[in-house]
Scaffold this active site. Structure first.
Site, PDB file in Angstrom:
ATOM      1  CE1 TYR B 155      16.839 -43.650  -0.941  1.00 24.92           C
ATOM      2  CE2 TYR B 155      18.651 -43.006  -2.196  1.00 24.92           C
ATOM      3  CZ  TYR B 155      17.574 -43.565  -1.922  1.00 24.92           C
ATOM      4  OH  TYR B 155      16.554 -43.138  -2.698  1.00 24.92           O
ATOM      5  CG  ASP B 240      15.860 -49.882   3.040  1.00 26.98           C
ATOM      6  OD1 ASP B 240      15.634 -51.331   2.340  1.00 26.98           O
ATOM      7  OD2 ASP B 240      15.365 -48.856   2.812  1.00 26.98           O
ATOM      8  CB  ILE B 242      16.388 -52.360  -0.418  1.00 23.99           C
ATOM      9  CG1 ILE B 242      15.981 -52.192  -1.857  1.00 23.99           C
ATOM     10  CG2 ILE B 242      17.729 -51.804  -0.183  1.00 23.99           C
ATOM     11  CD1 ILE B 242      15.607 -51.266  -2.279  1.00 23.99           C
ATOM     12  CE  LYS B 279      18.032 -49.579  -4.955  1.00 19.47           C
ATOM     13  NZ  LYS B 279      19.286 -48.735  -5.793  1.00 19.47           N
TER      14      LYS B 279
END
Lengths: 526, 448
Positions: B155, B240, B242, B279
């Site tokens: 990312y 992570d 998410i 998200k």
């Protein structure tokens, strides 16, 4: 020769720093062995000794282990015995025996056992409640204002759910501008205009909104100074500045001591002195940080003083940050003058780009939980950077909408301010009066949510130690949490910050009674 | 009257203020500018730029709206909620966060993982978004100048979130298409050695699972290898997660939490999980993130540091209510997965019919598209040239692999969940035309 990394210091158990002790052994030994083959021996012997010394220390450290915290219950875990690494060459990676390491910053933070945190913890574990825990600890160490919360509650009940239509998340679920939505900026600009006396226009393009004033101060610190630089700050000051400015930005705070003889007002001489002393030490001073009205004293900067500060900043080519979070929480006869007012009226010779204002709704509107803060600056570069940085601390969208709605209810805001001011004035007056009957005088104050009380007559010895002992007495005998002056870096021992805005008029006698207990204990032991 | 010349501003700013480590000069963000200048709208601007570079989930928004309409008590401070509850909430700036909110988040995270892992509410630290969570963890786990190992492609925001204010470096763990960009032990060792050769201390590995931009979950065996690696090196692991609630088929997501639970939390004190509602729940505006750590000291420290990034108590109150409604969350998770899967299949099919293949994905809000056959030159420049053409001629904002530090040119991340199905069809149509044009004509430079 392997060098060990600096071992991590633990929060509760402290182990000696082995590498520096080790080095102290090696250097003289190397000096001792001279002559042919001496260099070889001179390195081997110290190495061997060093290695055995390391092993000894590691063994000791392993037995003083490791989980310091009294915090949340761990899951049903069994942290395993860490395997012994047999290889000599792995000396440098002995971290495995001491647990996985955290950063230096993390260690500083978790080791922080200042009265501020200790007091918070103890008070939260035994909180006073009129009915269910009447002997609990009364929290007078957080500057919150519950005096007029009923008004806000009423408003919330009527309008807080979006009225008849209910709370809609249309338009607020998606990513918003990180520095705050325009509607809220407009509403805040209006609000600040009112709070600061009605004579200043706040331009929304000079605003960056943040999740509370706490990140606002931190973000400004990141923008205006580098690691290792410093701000000058008059003492006593809000303990939170140590966190906001020092922790992550790594900017130092150089105290400019104010004294009771001046009612803790800032002296320009002291400021000049502090500045030149810093320069002599090779410290780069990047700005001055002041709070107005002041926390913890509650006094205000006069117009003259504001001009002096501006001149000083101009002269030294540094920044001036004014934290005005208590601007609307005034109860005295003095009128509050925002630095924005001076800049508005007198912008000819002043370079506004060095002046930055912090504001928020945690104090004046008692909405600390909602996290609404403002950076107000005339410096385009600061604003551009702050806009990028506030992505780490943005205000929640539904809250932005709710707060915009509340601020736009001008009548409500007016009522709130009038009522709140009256209530604050009343409680302040009563409380200070009651304290003085106990022989405790307070500094003259006209704003903020606290009394700055002189208890120096009760401490023995007249030192920080004496002060902290008194603080402990307040905690354990009186069962109230108040903030000792040393936590605020006050140079005179014995002063305490007591917040009066979480007490109702009816509760004052109870608090005074508890304080009396301590006063009596102190008097009887002297 | 003279001309007003603005005096140069003499007062200095910090290095952080003048540096560009915020990374906002990269193509990732430049594409957004093209969109901002000419945004697509079905009715008013049908030839505008379609935003496919923003990983936002709008496919299940209606479920949230409906819930809030039918459960207005979640949003009210009204009747039955007397003074004390409101007073507690409004004032509540305790960095612990509302217990009810943490409990609801913990239970939501458990539901997403099919109850295969347990989360203790007291180990949850709240932050205003995962962006803040990742930065905060970096401050806690590493000193300035140290490094975190991050698998590529990653990312683009990490360059800013992990490095800017922290002064920490990112050393890439190189992954490539030969094995679907999976992390290998060799790649892990390679990255570690690379850091060592730069005299940089490695403090941890940060993975995103499911991966952004790959849109694929990390396999259990790989997670175990990563755990073994970090344990052996005595470093941290940040996972992570998410997008964990956006995996199309629930059984395909393995959280590091499950692995730790299965082995009775051995070596857990080095593992930290980041989560957010931006998200899975499509609520990025709410700024809701959390750190879950098995390390007591990290929890304490993170909590204290979270003072800079707390979640509004109003939002905590609202979400506590919604997320503890298990019927609702169950319905939401199930429906959201299904809708995302359908979208994914739609875009994959659409691209495939134009001869464009994507990496096999199974989660997230995007697909990892392979356009390398269309590159003039298999280089980063070639990729950027193609990307420029896509922005300016095709009018789609997609993210070039180079901005994700992908080692192979020609890959692009394409988001599909932030638009209506119609708009997605329009986008696919534009791609079809573009690909046809390339195949029959030479690619022109386009407007740069």
């Amino acid at each position: 020769m392997t060098r060990t990394r600096e071992p991590e210091s633990k929060s509760k158990t402290s182990s000696p720093s082995s590498s520096s002790t080790g080095m102290k052994l090696i250097v003289p030994l190397q000096g001792v062995v001279q002559g042919r083959g001496g260099i070889l021996l001179g390195s081997l012997i110290p190495c061997a000794l060093f290695y055995f010394f390391q092993l000894y220390l590691k063994k000791r450290r392993r037995s003083n282990d490791k989980h310091p915290s009294s915090n949340p219950p761990s899951p049903s875990s069994s942290f395993p015995e860490l395997p012994r690494t047999p290889s000599r060459s792995n000396l440098s990676s002995r971290g495995s025996l001491t647990g996985v390491r955290l950063s230096r910053l993390a260690t500083t933070i978790s080791d922080d056992d200042s009265a501020y945190y200790v007091g918070l913890n103890r008070a939260s574990r035994d909180p006073y409640h009129k009915l269910t825990n009447p002997d609990g600890i009364i929290q007078l160490g957080l500057s919150d204002n519950t005096l007029s919360l009923d008004l806000i509650g009423d408003w919330m009940r009527k309008w807080g759910s979006g009225g008849d239509d209910g709370l809609s998340i249309n338009g607020i679920a998606t990513y918003q501008a990180f520095d705050g939505v325009d509607e809220l900026k407009l509403a805040l600009s209006d609000f600040m205009h009112q709070v600061m006396g009605g004579s200043v226009h706040f331009d929304t393009s000079n605003m960056v909104l943040t999740a509370g004033a706490t990140p606002a101060i931190e973000i400004l610190s990141f923008c205006l100074a580098d690691h290792g630089n410093a701000f000058l700050v008059p003492t006593p000051y809000y303990p939170g500045f140590d966190r906001d400015v020092r922790w992550r930005p790594g900017v130092d705070l150089i105290p400019v001591h104010c004294r009771s003889a001046d009612n803790f007002n800032l002296s320009m001489t002291a400021l000049e002195q502090a500045y030149s002393q810093a320069r002599k030490r090779g410290v780069k001073v990047r700005g001055i940080l002041v709070s107005n009205p002041s926390n913890p004293v509650g006094n205000m900067l006069t117009q003259d003083m504001l001009y002096n500060l501006i001149d000083f900043a101009e002269d030294k080519n540094i920044h001036l940050i004014v934290d005005e979070v208590f601007a609307g929480s005034t109860y005295g006869s003095e009128k509050f003058v925002s630095i924005a007012e001076i800049l508005e009226s007198d912008s000819e010779y002043i370079d506004k780009r060095r002046i930055h204002i912090i504001y928020g709704l945690s104090k004046d509107l008692a909405l600390a939980g909602f996290r609404v803060g403002v950076i107000y600056s005339f410096n385009k570069n600061v604003l551009a950077t702050a806009r990028k940085l506030c992505r780490f601390s943005s205000i929640s969208a539904p809250t932005q909408r709710l707060v915009t709605s509340m601020l736009s209810d001008k009548k409500f805001i007016q009522d709130y301010f009038e009522t709140n001011r009256n209530r604050m004035r009343q409680v302040h007056h009563e409380f200070v009066d009651a304290l003085s009957k106990l022989g405790i005088k307070c500094a003259k104050s006209s704003g903020g949510m606290f009394c700055w009380a002189d208890m120096s007559g009760l401490i023995k010895p007249y030192s920080e130690k004496g002060e902290l002992e008194l603080w402990e007495k307040f905690m354990s005998i009186a069962k109230i949490n108040i903030t000792p002056g040393s936590a605020c870096h006050c140079i005179e021992p014995g002063w305490f910050r007591i917040c009066f805005t979480t007490m109702s008029l009816e509760e004052i006698p109870l608090v005074i009674e508890r304080i009396r207990r301590v006063v009596e204990v102190c008097k009887s032991s002297s | 009257m003279g001309i007003e010349i603005e005096k140069p501003c003499v007062v200095e700013l910090s290095n952080i203020a003048v540096s560009n480590t915020h990374g906002e000069d990269s193509p990732y963000f430049a594409g957004w500018k093209a969109y901002d200048d000419n945004p697509y709208d079905e009715l008013t601007n049908p030839s505008g730029v379609i935003q496919m570079g923003l990983a936002e989930n709008q496919v299940s928004f209606d479920l949230l709206e409906k819930y809030l309409e039918e459960h207005s008590e979640a949003t009210t401070w009204g009747k039955g909620v007397r003074n004390s509850s409101f007073r507690d909430n409004a004032l509540f700036q305790d960095y612990h966060g509302l217990h009810s909110f943490r409990a609801a988040m913990a239970s939501f995270m458990e539901q997403i993982r099919g109850e295969r892992a347990k989360f203790e509410p007291d180990r949850l630290v709240i932050t205003a978004g995962a962006t803040a969570a990742n930065e905060l963890l970096t401050f806690i786990l590493a000193n300035p100048g140290d490094a975190l190992l991050v698998p590529t492609p990653y990312y683009p925001g990490f360059d800013r979130d992990l490095r800017w204010r922290t002064g920490v470096k990112i050393v890439p763990i190189h992954c490539d298409s030969s094995n679907n960009f999976q992390i290998t032990p060799e790649a892990l060792e390679g990255a570690y050695k690379e850091a060592e050769s730069m005299n940089t201390k490695v403090r941890g590995v940060l993975i995103t699972n499911p991966s952004n931009p790959l849109g694929a979950t990390i396999e259990r065996s790989v997670l175990e290898q990563i755990l073994e690696f970090v344990t052996r090196k005595n470093i941290h692991l940040v996972s992570d997660e998410i997008y964990s609630g956006s995996v199309f088929s629930p059984s395909e997501f393995v959280s590091v939490a499950e692995i730790l639970e299965a082995r009775n939390y051995k070596d857990a004190e080095r593992v930290h999980i980041v989560y957010s509602l931006s998200k899975d729940l499509g609520l990025p505006g709410f700024r809701v993130g959390t750190i879950y750590s098995y390390n007591d000291k990290v929890v304490t420290t993170a909590r204290r540091m979270s003072s800079f990034t707390l979640i509004s108590s109003q939002t905590q109150h609202l979400l506590a209510s919604m997320l503890s409604d298990k019927d609702f969350t169950e319905l939401y998770i199930r429906t959201n997965r299904e809708r995302l899967r359908k979208r994914y299949e739609m875009i994959i099919e659409g691209l495939r019919s134009n001869g464009i293949e994507c990496l096999k994905g199974n989660g997230g809000l995007f697909c990892w598209m392979n356009m390398s056959p269309l590159l003039e030159k298999a280089t980063k420049e070639g990729e950027l040239k193609l990307w420029n053409a896509i922005i300016h001629q095709v009018k789609l904002n997609i993210s070039p692999g180079s901005s994700c530090h992908c080692s192979e040119p020609g890959w692009f991340r394409v988001c599909f969940a932030n638009m209506s199905e119609n708009t997605l069809q329009v986008a696919l149509e534009r791609i079809r035309n573009f690909v046809d044009k390339i195949r029959t004509h030479t690619l022109t430079a386009g407007s740069n």
